[in-house]
Design a protein around this motif. Structure first.
Motif, PDB file in Angstrom:
ATOM      1  N   GLY A 352      56.146  18.898  55.849  1.00  0.00           N
ATOM      2  CA  GLY A 352      55.304  17.728  55.618  1.00  0.00           C
ATOM      3  C   GLY A 352      54.522  17.299  56.837  1.00  0.00           C
ATOM      4  N   LEU A 353      54.991  17.705  58.028  1.00  0.00           N
ATOM      5  CA  LEU A 353      54.301  17.320  59.261  1.00  0.00           C
ATOM      6  C   LEU A 353      53.019  18.105  59.472  1.00  0.00           C
ATOM      7  CD1 LEU A 353      54.688  15.461  61.783  1.00  0.00           C
ATOM      8  CD2 LEU A 353      55.660  17.452  62.941  1.00  0.00           C
ATOM      9  N   ILE A 354      52.955  19.320  58.952  1.00  0.00           N
ATOM     10  CA  ILE A 354      51.827  20.199  59.297  1.00  0.00           C
ATOM     11  C   ILE A 354      50.988  20.646  58.107  1.00  0.00           C
ATOM     12  CG2 ILE A 354      52.931  21.068  61.389  1.00  0.00           C
ATOM     13  CD1 ILE A 354      53.618  23.622  59.717  1.00  0.00           C
ATOM     14  N   GLU A 355      51.566  20.708  56.923  1.00  0.00           N
ATOM     15  CA  GLU A 355      50.832  21.275  55.788  1.00  0.00           C
ATOM     16  C   GLU A 355      49.965  20.225  55.118  1.00  0.00           C
ATOM     17  OE1 GLU A 355      53.418  23.233  53.059  1.00  0.00           O
ATOM     18  OE2 GLU A 355      53.731  24.960  54.364  1.00  0.00           O
ATOM     19  N   ARG A 356      48.729  20.608  54.798  1.00  0.00           N
ATOM     20  CA  ARG A 356      47.788  19.766  54.080  1.00  0.00           C
ATOM     21  C   ARG A 356      47.134  20.579  52.976  1.00  0.00           C
ATOM     22  NH1 ARG A 356      50.553  17.057  56.433  1.00  0.00           N
ATOM     23  NH2 ARG A 356      50.148  15.548  58.096  1.00  0.00           N
ATOM     24  N   ARG A 357      46.774  19.904  51.913  1.00  0.00           N
ATOM     25  CA  ARG A 357      46.135  20.594  50.797  1.00  0.00           C
ATOM     26  C   ARG A 357      44.836  21.258  51.234  1.00  0.00           C
ATOM     27  NH1 ARG A 357      46.032  15.888  46.343  1.00  0.00           N
ATOM     28  NH2 ARG A 357      45.505  14.732  48.244  1.00  0.00           N
TER      29      ARG A 357
END
Length: 408
Positions: A352-357
């Motif tokens: 959750g800290l690094i992944e983006r849609r």
């Protein structure tokens, strides 16, 4: 204008529907010509102004709730990144040239997020359709007293729907509070690691109940500390229950295992008997304080980062194996070792800290490395908060985040 040759600014202003663009803080940044005409305000009275300074509720109507309902919808869109279609709202508007005189008006609003490349909400598109005349026309055709009854029924039903939504929001807030308390009981409280300082953080997603499968764990033994993070697939009580079992199992294995690979092998064997543990990711790092070495192994998890005192960053990505349960047969897991200098910083985290849609994961990893270098001299507690501030969008995240920062 973009490569297509289409002037989208001109298209925006030519739209027949009334459309405004707002910041996530609900400040007007642009409005089209139809919005100016429909609202009865000039562009100068709108741009760079807070929405509800321009359009407050009618102070003469103690039952007015248009402002509250609209704010709740826009804040929900900003937080979730999902569009929201509102029920018909009665939202009276003050005549611009007649102070204190309010015009009864009805609106059909739709609020839509405008996303950046990393999936964060950068603007809110607020489209409104005035339906006052439509309601009036329907009421007139019904005739006399029945017209007033029809109008009152429309208004009442709209308010009832908003009240139901408000009750659901309050119930959800209570459920969220209970869920976060449960999550805290499943995660260990950080303990002192001798003279070494560790900071841990957990940030839930802004959507849904947010009892989830992210965890962190620290096991301290004489001369050695084992630190791990993991992520069970899914959300809800089921994922939290699986997380609690796996975290406890890995914590126990870390007390007796020779190294992180063996600890993850034990966890993998145990996970075969736990429903819902399939595809869980985890990473474990054993810190040897005497030899100043890190030994690590990963089960499909994003790599920890080691920031050296000179600002160079090493990704611990040379001992990565598939997630738990991904192989039909048990197989030994790899592990690697590297030395660290006193004053280095170790960071473990969940995705959750690094992944983006719609963004490659390498972009997020690079963003984390850059932030770590910028703040590397800060104490772990300050550094952990700085990383969250830099990397988690202001409008929130759609996945939970666990973070561990250790000063070596």
């Amino acid at each position: 204008m973009d490569g297509s040759g289409i002037d989208y600014h001109a298209v925006f202003h030519a739209l027949p529907g009334a459309v405004a663009l707002l910041t996530p803080d609900l400040v007007y940044v642009d409005v089209n010509e139809s919005f100016v005409e429909t609202s009865g305000r000039t562009r100068e009275q709108l741009i760079d102004r807070y929405l509800f300074d321009v359009f407050p509720d009618n102070p003469n109507d103690p039952a007015a709730n248009g402002m509250r309902n609209l704010r709740a919808s826009l804040e929900r869109v900003a937080a979730t990144g999902e569009p929201d279609t509102m029920a018909v709202q009665r939202y009276d508007v003050e005549y611009p040239d007649r102070s204190g005189v309010w015009h009864e008006r009805y609106w059909s609003p739709v609020n839509v997020p405008v996303l950046a490349a990393d999936g964060t909400v950068v603007l809110l598109l607020h489209r409104v359709e005035e339906v006052t005349e439509l309601i009036r026309a329907g009421s007139s055709s019904a005739g006399g007293d029945h017209a007033q009854v029809l109008e009152a029924e429309i208004y009442t039903r709209g308010r009832e729907l908003q009240e139901v939504n408000e009750r659901l929001r309050r119930a959800h807030a209570h459920e969220r509070e209970v869920a976060l308390h449960l999550q805290e009981t499943l995660l260990p409280a950080p303990r002192p690691l001798g003279h070494h300082h560790a900071a841990v953080r957990y940030r839930p997603a802004t959507m849904a109940l947010n009892v989830c499968g992210d965890w962190y764990d620290l096991v301290d033994r004489p001369g050695r500390t084992a630190v791990s993070v993991g992520d069970v697939v899914g959300h809800g009580l089921g994922a939290a229950g699986v997380m609690g079992q796996l975290r406890s199992a890995l914590s126990a294995a870390s007390h007796v295992a020779e190294g992180p690979a063996q600890a993850l092998e034990v966890l993998g064997l145990y996970a075969r008997s736990v429903d819902g543990a399939e595809s869980t990711t985890a990473v474990s790092v054993f810190i040897d304080w005497n030899s100043r070495t890190l030994t690590y192994s990963s089960a499909g998890h994003p790599p920890p980062l080691l920031c050296h005192p000179d600002g160079t960053v090493t990704f611990l990505d040379r001992a990565t194996d598939p997630p738990l349960g991904a192989r039909p047969e048990h197989a030994p897991r790899p592990q690697e070792q590297l030395a660290f200098a006193e004053g280095s910083t170790l960071v473990l985290y969940t995705d959750g800290l690094i992944e983006r849609r719609r963004e490659d994961i390498d972009v997020g990893l690079g963003r984390l490395a850059d932030a770590l270098v910028r703040h590397r001299t800060a104490e772990p507690d300050v550094l952990a908060d700085a990383l969250l501030a830099d990397l988690i969008p202001a409008v929130g995240i759609t996945d939970d985040t666990a973070l561990v920062v250790l000063r070596l």
